[in-house]
Design a protein around this motif. Structure first.
Motif, PDB file in Angstrom:
ATOM      1  N   GLU A 197      45.295 -20.461  26.116  1.00 22.00           N
ATOM      2  CA  GLU A 197      44.321 -21.213  26.910  1.00 22.00           C
ATOM      3  C   GLU A 197      42.908 -20.868  26.479  1.00 22.00           C
ATOM      4  O   GLU A 197      42.024 -21.724  26.445  1.00 22.00           O
ATOM      5  CB  GLU A 197      44.515 -20.917  28.393  1.00 22.00           C
ATOM      6  CG  GLU A 197      45.810 -21.469  28.971  1.00 22.00           C
ATOM      7  CD  GLU A 197      45.924 -21.226  30.461  1.00 22.00           C
ATOM      8  OE1 GLU A 197      44.921 -20.736  31.064  1.00 22.00           O
ATOM      9  OE2 GLU A 197      46.981 -21.519  31.036  1.00 22.00           O
ATOM     10  N   GLU A 198      42.684 -19.608  26.137  1.00 25.56           N
ATOM     11  CA  GLU A 198      41.367 -19.171  25.674  1.00 25.56           C
ATOM     12  C   GLU A 198      40.986 -19.882  24.379  1.00 25.56           C
ATOM     13  O   GLU A 198      39.862 -20.365  24.222  1.00 25.56           O
ATOM     14  CB  GLU A 198      41.378 -17.653  25.450  1.00 25.56           C
ATOM     15  CG  GLU A 198      40.057 -17.086  24.950  1.00 25.56           C
ATOM     16  CD  GLU A 198      40.142 -15.601  24.643  1.00 25.56           C
ATOM     17  OE1 GLU A 198      39.114 -15.033  24.228  1.00 25.56           O
ATOM     18  OE2 GLU A 198      41.231 -15.009  24.796  1.00 25.56           O
ATOM     19  N   ASP A 199      41.949 -19.981  23.445  1.00 32.34           N
ATOM     20  CA  ASP A 199      41.682 -20.656  22.173  1.00 32.34           C
ATOM     21  C   ASP A 199      41.417 -22.144  22.377  1.00 32.34           C
ATOM     22  O   ASP A 199      40.570 -22.740  21.700  1.00 32.34           O
ATOM     23  CB  ASP A 199      42.864 -20.479  21.216  1.00 32.34           C
ATOM     24  CG  ASP A 199      43.134 -19.023  20.888  1.00 32.34           C
ATOM     25  OD1 ASP A 199      42.175 -18.227  20.922  1.00 32.34           O
ATOM     26  OD2 ASP A 199      44.299 -18.685  20.609  1.00 32.34           O
ATOM     27  N   ALA A 200      42.161 -22.761  23.323  1.00 34.74           N
ATOM     28  CA  ALA A 200      42.044 -24.206  23.546  1.00 34.74           C
ATOM     29  C   ALA A 200      40.654 -24.603  24.024  1.00 34.74           C
ATOM     30  O   ALA A 200      40.220 -25.744  23.813  1.00 34.74           O
ATOM     31  CB  ALA A 200      43.094 -24.663  24.546  1.00 34.74           C
ATOM     32  N   LYS A 201      39.939 -23.670  24.618  1.00 29.34           N
ATOM     33  CA  LYS A 201      38.589 -23.972  25.096  1.00 29.34           C
ATOM     34  C   LYS A 201      37.629 -24.191  23.935  1.00 29.34           C
ATOM     35  O   LYS A 201      36.654 -24.928  24.057  1.00 29.34           O
ATOM     36  CB  LYS A 201      38.080 -22.835  25.985  1.00 29.34           C
ATOM     37  CG  LYS A 201      38.837 -22.688  27.303  1.00 29.34           C
ATOM     38  CD  LYS A 201      38.331 -21.480  28.077  1.00 29.34           C
ATOM     39  CE  LYS A 201      39.139 -21.277  29.363  1.00 29.34           C
ATOM     40  NZ  LYS A 201      38.687 -20.063  30.096  1.00 29.34           N
ATOM     41  N   ILE A 202      37.892 -23.532  22.807  1.00 21.58           N
ATOM     42  CA  ILE A 202      36.989 -23.653  21.666  1.00 21.58           C
ATOM     43  C   ILE A 202      37.600 -24.464  20.519  1.00 21.58           C
ATOM     44  O   ILE A 202      36.870 -24.983  19.667  1.00 21.58           O
ATOM     45  CB  ILE A 202      36.574 -22.254  21.133  1.00 21.58           C
ATOM     46  CG1 ILE A 202      37.812 -21.413  20.778  1.00 21.58           C
ATOM     47  CG2 ILE A 202      35.712 -21.524  22.167  1.00 21.58           C
ATOM     48  CD1 ILE A 202      37.486 -20.075  20.144  1.00 21.58           C
ATOM     49  N   TRP A 203      38.933 -24.586  20.506  1.00 19.12           N
ATOM     50  CA  TRP A 203      39.623 -25.355  19.460  1.00 19.12           C
ATOM     51  C   TRP A 203      40.842 -26.007  20.111  1.00 19.12           C
ATOM     52  O   TRP A 203      41.910 -25.402  20.187  1.00 19.12           O
ATOM     53  CB  TRP A 203      40.038 -24.427  18.315  1.00 19.12           C
ATOM     54  CG  TRP A 203      40.288 -25.140  17.019  1.00 19.12           C
ATOM     55  CD1 TRP A 203      39.401 -25.850  16.280  1.00 19.12           C
ATOM     56  CD2 TRP A 203      41.534 -25.192  16.306  1.00 19.12           C
ATOM     57  NE1 TRP A 203      40.004 -26.351  15.144  1.00 19.12           N
ATOM     58  CE2 TRP A 203      41.302 -25.954  15.128  1.00 19.12           C
ATOM     59  CE3 TRP A 203      42.808 -24.677  16.527  1.00 19.12           C
ATOM     60  CZ2 TRP A 203      42.297 -26.215  14.195  1.00 19.12           C
ATOM     61  CZ3 TRP A 203      43.805 -24.921  15.591  1.00 19.12           C
ATOM     62  CH2 TRP A 203      43.553 -25.677  14.442  1.00 19.12           C
TER      63      TRP A 203
END
Length: 326
Positions: A131-137
């Motif tokens: 989920e953390e990665d999905a915020k930026i990519w």
């Protein structure tokens, strides 16, 4: 008789340990790979990163900063960071992407690869989007990484990246194995195999030039992306009489970097004199990003070998090194 005894000593016994899991002093898990002849490698699950590669004499072949503390969330300075989904600042994300700052896991279902047939010292890792990665990519992916030691001590990294988006959208990325080689003295090192190749100079706003010399040598800061390079590149350490051979597949570009003295002093996680004993030569895909549609997979591979060379006052035959890897 001596030859047969030596050969016998290299046969694995029931007590031979090729892969060993350990914890470092900060509680980070790492894996030690050991090859029968004495070569070894160290892999941190944090970053999916190789931090050590030693030859049969126990000599370290990779550089790690003298100031490295191995404390997340900072990336490990040295070894072989994996740059994904972005190399350097060639895009909107943080420099070198986020994969080198994530905790990878051991892959329970690795794909079959030829390396298994020739070596027993290997580890399969996997990284999936969070989920953390999905915020930026905002993409779903599976990144499988196999790190292996070959029968001659060669260090092999094989990456498989798959688009598992469910919205039908493709994604694009740039990539590099940011390999930090340990050298004796950067001013006595030369890189061969990049002659007449075009490169983007990151010190001159990514302007394009053509390599004019018969080899690349170092007298000041270098930060270049060489384009459409040969599959083999030689890094020659004059003083140690050692040659590193970089062999790559699926990675058309090569990055060469050394910060030199002023930049080294300005970097908080690098020792003032560390630049003297390191050189980055990276198998990469930078100029033309890789694009994957849902369900598609990309594969990129780097193999590095350390060989003794007779290089002294121009006695090494670079043609032999580049063609045959020894």
């Amino acid at each position: 008789m001596e030859t047969s005894l030596r050969a016998k000593s290299r046969e694995p016994s029931k007590d031979t340990v090729f892969v060993e899991h350990r914890m470092d002093s900060n509680g980070l898990e790492k894996v030690i790979l050991k090859e029968l002849r004495g070569f070894s490698a160290e892999v941190y699950l944090y970053g999916g990163q190789v931090t050590s590669w030693k030859n049969e004499l126990g000599e370290e072949l990779l550089f790690v900063s003298s100031k490295e503390t191995f404390k997340p969330p900072k990336a490990i300075r040295g070894g072989i960071p994996v740059c994904f989904p972005q190399f350097s600042n060639y895009g909107p994300l943080e420099q070198h992407g986020f994969a080198r700052k994530r905790l990878w896991t051991v892959d329970p279902n690795p794909p079959p690869l030829a390396a298994v047939n020739t070596c027993k010292a290997f580890i399969d890792l996997i990284l999936k989007n969070s989920e953390e990665d999905a915020k930026i990519w905002p993409h779903r992916f599976e990144f499988r990484l196999r790190i292996a030691l070959g029968p001659q001590g060669e260090l092999m990294l094989t990456s498989r990246i798959r688009n598992i988006n469910t919205d039908g959208k493709p994604f694009s990325f740039t990539f590099a194995y940011l390999t930090h080689f340990q050298v004796t003295d950067i001013s006595e090192v030369r890189v061969e195999g990049l002659e007449t190749i075009d490169y983007l100079d990151n010190l001159q706003n990514k302007q394009r030039f053509t390599e004019q010399g018969d080899a690349l040598t170092f007298e000041s800061e270098v930060d270049r992306v060489y384009l459409r390079t040969p599959t083999k590149i030689a890094v020659i350490d004059h003083e140690r009489k050692r040659t590193y051979v970089v062999k790559k597949e699926g990675l058309p570009d090569a990055v060469v970097w050394n910060p030199w003295d002023k930049k080294a002093k300005a970097m908080p996680d690098l020792g003032d004199r560390d630049y003297v004993r390191m050189l980055c030569v990276q198998a990469a895909c930078v100029e033309k990003p890789i694009t994957l549609k849902p369900g598609e997979e990309w594969k990129g591979r780097q193999q590095i070998t350390s060989v003794r060379s007779s290089y002294c006052s121009g006695q090494l035959d670079p043609h032999r090194i580049l063609l045959h890897g020894y």
